[in-house]
Design a protein around this motif. Structure first.
Motif, PDB file in Angstrom:
ATOM      1  N   SER A  30       0.789  -1.243   0.000  1.00 22.59           N
ATOM      2  CA  SER A  30       0.000   0.000   0.000  1.00 22.59           C
ATOM      3  C   SER A  30       0.815   1.284   0.000  1.00 22.59           C
ATOM      4  O   SER A  30       0.251   2.371   0.112  1.00 22.59           O
ATOM      5  CB  SER A  30      -0.993   0.033   1.178  1.00 22.59           C
ATOM      6  OG  SER A  30      -0.372   0.359   2.398  1.00 22.59           O
ATOM      7  N   SER A  31       2.143   1.234  -0.125  1.00 19.88           N
ATOM      8  CA  SER A  31       2.914   2.484  -0.072  1.00 19.88           C
ATOM      9  C   SER A  31       2.556   3.398  -1.248  1.00 19.88           C
ATOM     10  O   SER A  31       2.198   2.944  -2.334  1.00 19.88           O
ATOM     11  CB  SER A  31       4.416   2.199  -0.068  1.00 19.88           C
ATOM     12  OG  SER A  31       4.845   1.623  -1.281  1.00 19.88           O
ATOM     13  N   GLU A  32       2.674   4.698  -1.017  1.00 17.26           N
ATOM     14  CA  GLU A  32       2.247   5.694  -1.995  1.00 17.26           C
ATOM     15  C   GLU A  32       3.023   5.594  -3.311  1.00 17.26           C
ATOM     16  O   GLU A  32       4.249   5.481  -3.306  1.00 17.26           O
ATOM     17  CB  GLU A  32       2.426   7.102  -1.417  1.00 17.26           C
ATOM     18  CG  GLU A  32       1.600   7.382  -0.173  1.00 17.26           C
ATOM     19  CD  GLU A  32       2.266   7.000   1.128  1.00 17.26           C
ATOM     20  OE1 GLU A  32       1.871   7.534   2.171  1.00 17.26           O
ATOM     21  OE2 GLU A  32       3.187   6.154   1.107  1.00 17.26           O
ATOM     22  N   GLN A  33       2.313   5.674  -4.424  1.00 19.47           N
ATOM     23  CA  GLN A  33       2.972   5.711  -5.733  1.00 19.47           C
ATOM     24  C   GLN A  33       2.615   6.977  -6.510  1.00 19.47           C
ATOM     25  O   GLN A  33       3.395   7.425  -7.339  1.00 19.47           O
ATOM     26  CB  GLN A  33       2.610   4.484  -6.575  1.00 19.47           C
ATOM     27  CG  GLN A  33       3.348   4.448  -7.910  1.00 19.47           C
ATOM     28  CD  GLN A  33       3.114   3.172  -8.690  1.00 19.47           C
ATOM     29  OE1 GLN A  33       3.099   2.078  -8.120  1.00 19.47           O
ATOM     30  NE2 GLN A  33       2.921   3.292  -9.994  1.00 19.47           N
ATOM     31  N   PHE A  34       1.441   7.529  -6.244  1.00 22.36           N
ATOM     32  CA  PHE A  34       1.004   8.735  -6.955  1.00 22.36           C
ATOM     33  C   PHE A  34       0.715   9.839  -5.948  1.00 22.36           C
ATOM     34  O   PHE A  34      -0.009   9.633  -4.980  1.00 22.36           O
ATOM     35  CB  PHE A  34      -0.276   8.459  -7.758  1.00 22.36           C
ATOM     36  CG  PHE A  34      -0.214   7.222  -8.598  1.00 22.36           C
ATOM     37  CD1 PHE A  34       0.563   7.171  -9.747  1.00 22.36           C
ATOM     38  CD2 PHE A  34      -0.933   6.082  -8.238  1.00 22.36           C
ATOM     39  CE1 PHE A  34       0.617   6.026 -10.526  1.00 22.36           C
ATOM     40  CE2 PHE A  34      -0.896   4.940  -9.014  1.00 22.36           C
ATOM     41  CZ  PHE A  34      -0.113   4.908 -10.149  1.00 22.36           C
ATOM     42  N   VAL A  35       1.277  11.023  -6.182  1.00 23.03           N
ATOM     43  CA  VAL A  35       1.000  12.184  -5.338  1.00 23.03           C
ATOM     44  C   VAL A  35       0.208  13.183  -6.168  1.00 23.03           C
ATOM     45  O   VAL A  35       0.657  13.613  -7.233  1.00 23.03           O
ATOM     46  CB  VAL A  35       2.298  12.830  -4.822  1.00 23.03           C
ATOM     47  CG1 VAL A  35       1.973  14.072  -3.986  1.00 23.03           C
ATOM     48  CG2 VAL A  35       3.101  11.835  -4.001  1.00 23.03           C
ATOM     49  N   VAL A  36      -0.966  13.543  -5.673  1.00 25.33           N
ATOM     50  CA  VAL A  36      -1.827  14.522  -6.344  1.00 25.33           C
ATOM     51  C   VAL A  36      -1.979  15.710  -5.400  1.00 25.33           C
ATOM     52  O   VAL A  36      -2.433  15.562  -4.263  1.00 25.33           O
ATOM     53  CB  VAL A  36      -3.211  13.928  -6.671  1.00 25.33           C
ATOM     54  CG1 VAL A  36      -4.060  14.950  -7.427  1.00 25.33           C
ATOM     55  CG2 VAL A  36      -3.079  12.640  -7.475  1.00 25.33           C
ATOM     56  N   ALA A  37      -1.589  16.892  -5.877  1.00 25.62           N
ATOM     57  CA  ALA A  37      -1.647  18.086  -5.032  1.00 25.62           C
ATOM     58  C   ALA A  37      -2.494  19.167  -5.694  1.00 25.62           C
ATOM     59  O   ALA A  37      -2.517  19.288  -6.926  1.00 25.62           O
ATOM     60  CB  ALA A  37      -0.245  18.627  -4.768  1.00 25.62           C
ATOM     61  N   GLU A  38      -3.184  19.949  -4.864  1.00 31.82           N
ATOM     62  CA  GLU A  38      -3.919  21.094  -5.401  1.00 31.82           C
ATOM     63  C   GLU A  38      -2.923  22.125  -5.929  1.00 31.82           C
ATOM     64  O   GLU A  38      -1.870  22.366  -5.316  1.00 31.82           O
ATOM     65  CB  GLU A  38      -4.803  21.711  -4.324  1.00 31.82           C
ATOM     66  CG  GLU A  38      -6.092  20.934  -4.088  1.00 31.82           C
ATOM     67  CD  GLU A  38      -7.123  21.733  -3.310  1.00 31.82           C
ATOM     68  OE1 GLU A  38      -7.889  22.492  -3.942  1.00 31.82           O
ATOM     69  OE2 GLU A  38      -7.160  21.594  -2.071  1.00 31.82           O
ATOM     70  N   SER A  39      -3.264  22.753  -7.045  1.00 34.23           N
ATOM     71  CA  SER A  39      -2.340  23.679  -7.707  1.00 34.23           C
ATOM     72  C   SER A  39      -1.890  24.804  -6.797  1.00 34.23           C
ATOM     73  O   SER A  39      -0.730  25.242  -6.854  1.00 34.23           O
ATOM     74  CB  SER A  39      -3.004  24.264  -8.956  1.00 34.23           C
ATOM     75  OG  SER A  39      -3.276  23.256  -9.897  1.00 34.23           O
TER      76      SER A  39
END
Length: 371
Positions: free
Chosen positions: A148-157
Motif C-alpha cells: 500500500s505504499s504511496e505511488q502517486f501524489v496529487v496536489a492542489e495547484s
C-alpha cells in the motif's frame, strides 16, 4: 467458534518471499490450518533452502508432521492442478495476477493480497510538512515493496510548489525530461512491463543503472506528469521507490484523478488523503473504490495496521481491484469459518402461548429494525 477451513495454498510473488512466507505461516498456525507454499519459479533456489528449515522448526515446536508443505519445480500446470484439488480448502494469492486471471479456482475462497499502487491527495488545508515526510518515508521503506505504499501524489495547484519543495527537502528527486527518458529505456521492457532487476532497488541504484546521478541523500525518484495518458508507464505498479506527481486545480478534479489512477491498471486498493476539511474527507470516503482509506498518515504503516485501527496484516485484500473474495486486511480469522452458537437457558417464548405466531413475528420485525 472459529473452525479451520482446511489445507491452504499460498501463491507467492518474486519479492519478499521470506516475509510473506512467515506471515502466511503465522496465520495458518493461529487458525489451525495446514499450509502449502508455492514460491515464484525464479525463487526455487531460495525456497529449497528456507522451507526445509522452517519445516524442522515447526516439527520441533510440536506442530504435526506435514503441517507445512511446499511445491518444488513450480509450473503453471502444477499450480492449476494444486489449487483445483478438492483437498485444498482455500487459496491465498499474494500479488500473482497471472495466476488469478488465468487459473480458474472453483468452489473455494480465494484471498487476493496485492502490493497496490496507492494515490495520495494533498489538499490545501493539509499539514504539508507532515504529509511530505510521511509520504517519502513510506515510499522509501523497503525500497517501495511495502504493501500500500504511496505511488502517486496529487496536489492542489495552489499549494503544489510548496508540496514539491517540501518533498525535495525530505528526499525526493524530481527527474528532468532527459533523465526520465533514460529511466524509461532501462526500467521498462515490452512497453510498460517493469524489469525484475529493478524490483526493491534503491533510488540511487536505479539512477546509476539508468545513466544519471542523484544526490546521496535522495530516497525516491519522482516523475512530474501533466496527465494520465494511454500506456503511461508510470501508471503501472512499480515495486521500487519511484512516484508520479500530478497537479490539479481543485479537490474535485483531484478526486477524479485519484479514481482514474485507482482503476487504470486494477492495482489500487488503498487511498490516502491529507486534509483538515472533514467535508472533503467524507466525499473521498464515499466516492473512492478502495478497501481502505487513510487520513493524515503514511500509507504503509497505517495500511498494514501499525498505529492504525486496521487489523495487523501483511496481506491487504484486493477485492476492489476486481480480484479475491475480500477487500479487508487478511488475518487468521479469515482462514476459519464461524460456527454460530446460541444458548438460551430460559426461553422467552413458550409454544403454549395463545399468540405464539404473532409474538414470534413481532420479535422478528423488532430485531430487523434494531439492526
Amino acid at each position: 467458534m472459529g473452525v479451520p477451513l482446511g489445507p491452504v495454498v499460498t501463491l507467492l510473488p518474486i519479492e519478499n518471499t521470506v516475509l510473506y512466507s512467515i506471515y502466511a505461516l503465522l496465520i495458518a498456525i493461529k487458525s489451525g490450518n495446514t499450509l502449502v507454499m508455492v514460491p515464484h519459479p525464479k525463487m526455487s533456489s531460495i525456497s529449497s533452502k528456507i522451507y526445509p528449515q522452517i519445516q524442522l522448526i515447526c516439527t520441533n515446536a510440536g506442530l504435526p508432521q506435514g503441517f507445512l508443505g511446499y511445491m518444488n519445480n513450480v509450473t503453471f500446470n502444477g499450480v492449476k492442478e494444486l489449487t483445483a484439488s478438492s483437498e485444498v480448502a482455500a487459496v491465498i494469492n499474494v500479488g500473482c495476477a497471472e495466476y488469478y486471471d488465468q487459473v480458474n479456482i472453483p468452489s473455494k475462497p480465494v484471498f487476493y493480497a496485492e502490493t497496490g499502487s496507492t494515490p495520495v491527495f494533498i489538499q490545501k488545508t493539509a499539514d504539508i510538512a507532515k504529509a511530505s515526510s510521511q509520504i517519502i518515508k513510506s515510499r522509501a521503506f523497503d525500497n517501495g515493496l511495502a504493501p500500500s505504499s504511496e505511488q502517486f501524489v496529487v496536489a492542489e495547484s495552489s499549494i503544489s510548489e510548496d508540496v514539491r519543495t517540501q518533498l525535495i527537502n525530505d528526499g525526493a528527486y524530481f527527474m528532468n525530461k532527459e533523465e526520465e527518458a533514460k529511466l524509461r529505456q532501462t526500467l521498462f521492457r515490452k512497453g510498460t512491463e517493469v524489469s525484475e532487476e529493478y524490483i526493491g532497488k534503491t533510488a540511487k541504484w536505479i539512477a546509476n543503472r539508468s545513466g544519471f546521478s542523484i544526490p546521496d541523500d535522495a530516497l525516491v525518484l519522482v516523475s512530474e506528469q501533466p496527465y494520465i495518458f494511454e500506456d503511461d508507464p508510470f501508471a503501472v505498479k512499480l515495486k521500487c521507490p519511484i512516484m508520479a506527481f500530478y497537479k490539479e486545480p481543485d479537490w474535485r478534479h483531484a478526486c477524479e484523478k485519484c479514481i482514474h489512477l485507482l482503476k487504470e491498471k486494477r492495482n489500487g486498493h488503498t487511498l490516502v488523503i491529507h486534509s483538515k476539511d472533514d467535508k472533503i474527507i467524507k466525499e473521498y470516503a464515499i466516492q473512492k473504490p478502495v478497501g481502505r482509506m487513510i487520513v493524515n498518515d503514511s500509507a504503509y504503516l497505517a495500511g498494514v495496521g501499525i498505529g492504525s485501527s486496521f487489523p495487523l496484516s501483511m496481506f491487504l485484500g484486493g477485492q476492489t481491484t476486481g480480484r479475491g473474495c475480500t477487500a479487508k486486511n487478511i488475518v487468521a480469522e479469515d482462514l476459519t469459518y464461524q460456527r454460530m452458537i446460541y444458548y438460551n437457558g430460559d426461553s422467552e417464548i413458550s409454544s403454549d402461548d395463545k399468540n405464539f405466531e404473532e409474538d414470534v413475528l413481532k420479535k422478528f420485525l423488532n430485531k430487523i429494525l434494531e439492526n
